[in-house]
Design a protein around this motif. Structure first.
Motif, PDB file in Angstrom:
ATOM      1  N   UNK A  21      13.067  -8.397   2.215  1.00 38.93           N
ATOM      2  CA  UNK A  21      14.099  -9.235   1.617  1.00 38.93           C
ATOM      3  C   UNK A  21      14.129 -10.596   2.288  1.00 38.93           C
ATOM      4  N   UNK A  22      14.499 -11.598   1.503  1.00 45.40           N
ATOM      5  CA  UNK A  22      14.677 -12.965   1.999  1.00 45.40           C
ATOM      6  C   UNK A  22      15.983 -13.490   1.411  1.00 45.40           C
ATOM      7  N   UNK A  23      16.609 -14.417   2.112  1.00 41.56           N
ATOM      8  CA  UNK A  23      17.858 -14.996   1.629  1.00 41.56           C
ATOM      9  C   UNK A  23      17.966 -16.427   2.125  1.00 41.56           C
ATOM     10  N   UNK A  24      18.695 -17.233   1.372  1.00 40.69           N
ATOM     11  CA  UNK A  24      18.927 -18.629   1.735  1.00 40.69           C
ATOM     12  C   UNK A  24      20.400 -18.950   1.553  1.00 40.69           C
ATOM     13  N   UNK A  25      20.979 -19.617   2.539  1.00 38.95           N
ATOM     14  CA  UNK A  25      22.314 -20.201   2.418  1.00 38.95           C
ATOM     15  C   UNK A  25      22.135 -21.713   2.418  1.00 38.95           C
ATOM     16  N   UNK A  26      22.647 -22.373   1.390  1.00 37.01           N
ATOM     17  CA  UNK A  26      22.470 -23.821   1.263  1.00 37.01           C
ATOM     18  C   UNK A  26      23.651 -24.402   0.503  1.00 37.01           C
ATOM     19  N   UNK A  27      23.553 -25.675   0.172  1.00 36.66           N
ATOM     20  CA  UNK A  27      24.628 -26.332  -0.571  1.00 36.66           C
ATOM     21  C   UNK A  27      24.838 -25.697  -1.938  1.00 36.66           C
ATOM     22  N   UNK A  28      23.825 -25.011  -2.449  1.00 37.19           N
ATOM     23  CA  UNK A  28      23.952 -24.337  -3.743  1.00 37.19           C
ATOM     24  C   UNK A  28      24.585 -22.957  -3.628  1.00 37.19           C
ATOM     25  N   UNK A  29      24.917 -22.554  -2.417  1.00 36.73           N
ATOM     26  CA  UNK A  29      25.477 -21.226  -2.210  1.00 36.73           C
ATOM     27  C   UNK A  29      24.477 -20.320  -1.517  1.00 36.73           C
ATOM     28  N   UNK A  30      24.703 -19.027  -1.635  1.00 38.34           N
ATOM     29  CA  UNK A  30      23.839 -18.039  -0.988  1.00 38.34           C
ATOM     30  C   UNK A  30      23.129 -17.220  -2.047  1.00 38.34           C
ATOM     31  N   UNK A  44       5.599 -11.672   1.793  1.00 35.23           N
ATOM     32  CA  UNK A  44       6.727 -12.431   2.330  1.00 35.23           C
ATOM     33  C   UNK A  44       6.581 -13.934   2.102  1.00 35.23           C
ATOM     34  N   UNK A  45       5.376 -14.457   2.303  1.00 35.31           N
ATOM     35  CA  UNK A  45       5.158 -15.890   2.119  1.00 35.31           C
ATOM     36  C   UNK A  45       5.539 -16.367   0.725  1.00 35.31           C
ATOM     37  N   UNK A  46       5.011 -15.742  -0.339  1.00 38.82           N
ATOM     38  CA  UNK A  46       5.407 -16.137  -1.691  1.00 38.82           C
ATOM     39  C   UNK A  46       6.900 -15.943  -1.965  1.00 38.82           C
ATOM     40  N   UNK A  47       7.501 -14.886  -1.402  1.00 41.47           N
ATOM     41  CA  UNK A  47       8.941 -14.682  -1.590  1.00 41.47           C
ATOM     42  C   UNK A  47       9.738 -15.834  -0.981  1.00 41.47           C
ATOM     43  N   UNK A  48       9.334 -16.273   0.205  1.00 40.32           N
ATOM     44  CA  UNK A  48      10.008 -17.400   0.855  1.00 40.32           C
ATOM     45  C   UNK A  48       9.837 -18.672   0.035  1.00 40.32           C
ATOM     46  N   UNK A  49       8.628 -18.927  -0.411  1.00 43.14           N
ATOM     47  CA  UNK A  49       8.365 -20.128  -1.215  1.00 43.14           C
ATOM     48  C   UNK A  49       9.240 -20.157  -2.462  1.00 43.14           C
ATOM     49  N   UNK A  50       9.332 -19.022  -3.148  1.00 41.51           N
ATOM     50  CA  UNK A  50      10.076 -18.978  -4.405  1.00 41.51           C
ATOM     51  C   UNK A  50      11.575 -19.166  -4.191  1.00 41.51           C
ATOM     52  N   UNK A  51      12.123 -18.540  -3.144  1.00 42.43           N
ATOM     53  CA  UNK A  51      13.571 -18.648  -2.965  1.00 42.43           C
ATOM     54  C   UNK A  51      13.964 -20.033  -2.450  1.00 42.43           C
ATOM     55  N   UNK A  52      13.093 -20.669  -1.674  1.00 40.85           N
ATOM     56  CA  UNK A  52      13.381 -22.037  -1.238  1.00 40.85           C
ATOM     57  C   UNK A  52      13.404 -22.984  -2.434  1.00 40.85           C
ATOM     58  N   UNK A  53      12.478 -22.781  -3.368  1.00 39.96           N
ATOM     59  CA  UNK A  53      12.458 -23.613  -4.569  1.00 39.96           C
ATOM     60  C   UNK A  53      13.719 -23.388  -5.397  1.00 39.96           C
ATOM     61  N   UNK A  54      14.126 -22.132  -5.523  1.00 42.81           N
ATOM     62  CA  UNK A  54      15.324 -21.821  -6.302  1.00 42.81           C
ATOM     63  C   UNK A  54      16.579 -22.405  -5.659  1.00 42.81           C
ATOM     64  N   UNK A  55      16.570 -22.467  -4.326  1.00 41.93           N
ATOM     65  CA  UNK A  55      17.728 -23.005  -3.605  1.00 41.93           C
ATOM     66  C   UNK A  55      17.724 -24.528  -3.545  1.00 41.93           C
ATOM     67  N   UNK A  56      16.715 -25.146  -4.144  1.00 38.94           N
ATOM     68  CA  UNK A  56      16.641 -26.602  -4.124  1.00 38.94           C
ATOM     69  C   UNK A  56      16.087 -27.157  -2.834  1.00 38.94           C
ATOM     70  N   UNK A  57      15.408 -26.306  -2.054  1.00 37.38           N
ATOM     71  CA  UNK A  57      14.854 -26.743  -0.776  1.00 37.38           C
ATOM     72  C   UNK A  57      13.342 -26.902  -0.828  1.00 37.38           C
ATOM     73  N   UNK A  58      12.753 -26.812  -2.005  1.00 37.90           N
ATOM     74  CA  UNK A  58      11.314 -26.997  -2.118  1.00 37.90           C
ATOM     75  C   UNK A  58      10.952 -28.415  -1.672  1.00 37.90           C
ATOM     76  N   UNK A  59      10.086 -28.498  -0.690  1.00 30.02           N
ATOM     77  CA  UNK A  59       9.732 -29.799  -0.142  1.00 30.02           C
ATOM     78  C   UNK A  59      10.677 -30.264   0.947  1.00 30.02           C
ATOM     79  N   UNK A  60      11.735 -29.486   1.199  1.00 32.28           N
ATOM     80  CA  UNK A  60      12.686 -29.805   2.266  1.00 32.28           C
ATOM     81  C   UNK A  60      12.800 -28.587   3.178  1.00 32.28           C
ATOM     82  N   UNK A  61      12.954 -28.821   4.439  1.00 32.77           N
ATOM     83  CA  UNK A  61      13.039 -27.705   5.372  1.00 32.77           C
ATOM     84  C   UNK A  61      14.477 -27.228   5.529  1.00 32.77           C
ATOM     85  N   UNK A  62      14.691 -25.909   5.636  1.00 32.55           N
ATOM     86  CA  UNK A  62      16.010 -25.424   6.051  1.00 32.55           C
ATOM     87  C   UNK A  62      16.297 -25.912   7.472  1.00 32.55           C
ATOM     88  N   UNK A  63      17.544 -25.857   7.865  1.00 38.26           N
ATOM     89  CA  UNK A  63      17.923 -26.338   9.194  1.00 38.26           C
ATOM     90  C   UNK A  63      17.824 -25.257  10.263  1.00 38.26           C
TER      91      UNK A  63
END
Length: 232
Positions: A21-30, A44-63
């Motif tokens: 499982x992977x999860x992201x908390x961002x300005x768009x929510x969790x 895991x790598x593709x799962x991370x890539x996809x959820x970062x894109x969905x969270x609007x962080x594609x091309x931007x790093x989480x903090x």
């Protein structure tokens, strides 16, 4: 007057056992994603890539990045931890580590109805169980340990009142109930969350002090596999 609480965008990764499982908390929510039949090294790598894109962080790093440390499956744990370390290092952001038992307790806390201890347990096979006990605030009452099921009461009774445990979570919950019922345990078993452990993990990590949660693997016992002895 203070403004709304702003939490750092956070990526969480769990590959300790069973589902990935992977999860992201961002300005768009969790948001979270789970794959029941995944293979950590490949998926895991593709799962991370996809959820970062969905969270609007594609091309931007989480903090910050968070990861489960074990105990769990040796190979899958190493894959998840390696990915998390690589991402955090590449992005130059803090990496936070949480034991699998801590993540289970955090997930179980959603069902807790009283301020009483929460037990987290994982079936360690060989008649053993990985177990830890946490307070209602998730403070550690009994640090993670591995013990034969028949010795569980002895291992815990000197450290916590068994009858005070309210909730038990994890694949070893049934084993704990059977072993401790004769000693006054009446706790309820908490069903696992459908979103996997990354979801409670990301909510914790977004607010935690990175210095308090170093990312060091927690295996509790050696891997089952052993190198083959050289032939003569």
């Amino acid at each position: 007057m203070s403004g709304p609480l702003v939490i750092p965008s956070t990526l969480a990764i769990d590959s300790a056992f069973g589902a990935l499982s992977v999860a992201v908390a961002s300005a768009r929510g969790t948001m979270s994603r789970i794959r029941a039949d995944g293979r950590a090294a490949e998926d895991l790598g593709p799962m991370v890539r996809d959820i970062l894109a969905e969270a609007g962080l594609h091309g931007h790093r989480p903090e910050r990045v968070a990861v489960t440390l074990g105990p769990g499956g040796f190979t899958s744990l190493r894959a998840g931890l390696a990915l998390a370390k690589g991402l955090a290092m590449g992005w130059g952001v803090p990496l936070l580590g949480f034991t699998t038992l801590f993540a289970l307790a955090a997930d179980a806390r959603r069902e807790a109805t009283e301020n009483k201890p929460i037990a987290a347990a994982i079936d360690a096979k060989r008649g053993e169980v990985f177990v830890a006990i946490f307070g209602p605030d998730l403070g550690v009452l009994v640090a993670p340990l591995v013990t034969p099921v028949q010795d569980l009461a002895v291992a815990l009774r000197a450290r916590v009142a068994i009858e005070s445990i309210q909730t038990i979570a994890g694949t070893g919950a049934g084993m704990v109930v059977e072993a401790l019922r004769p000693f006054g345990l009446t706790a309820q078993v908490c069903a696992p969350g459908e979103a996997g452990l990354a979801l409670p993990l990301v909510n914790l990590a977004a607010k935690a002090d990175p210095a308090a949660f170093p990312a060091n693997a927690v295996y509790l016992r050696p891997a089952d596999a052993r190198p083959m002895a050289p032939t003569q």
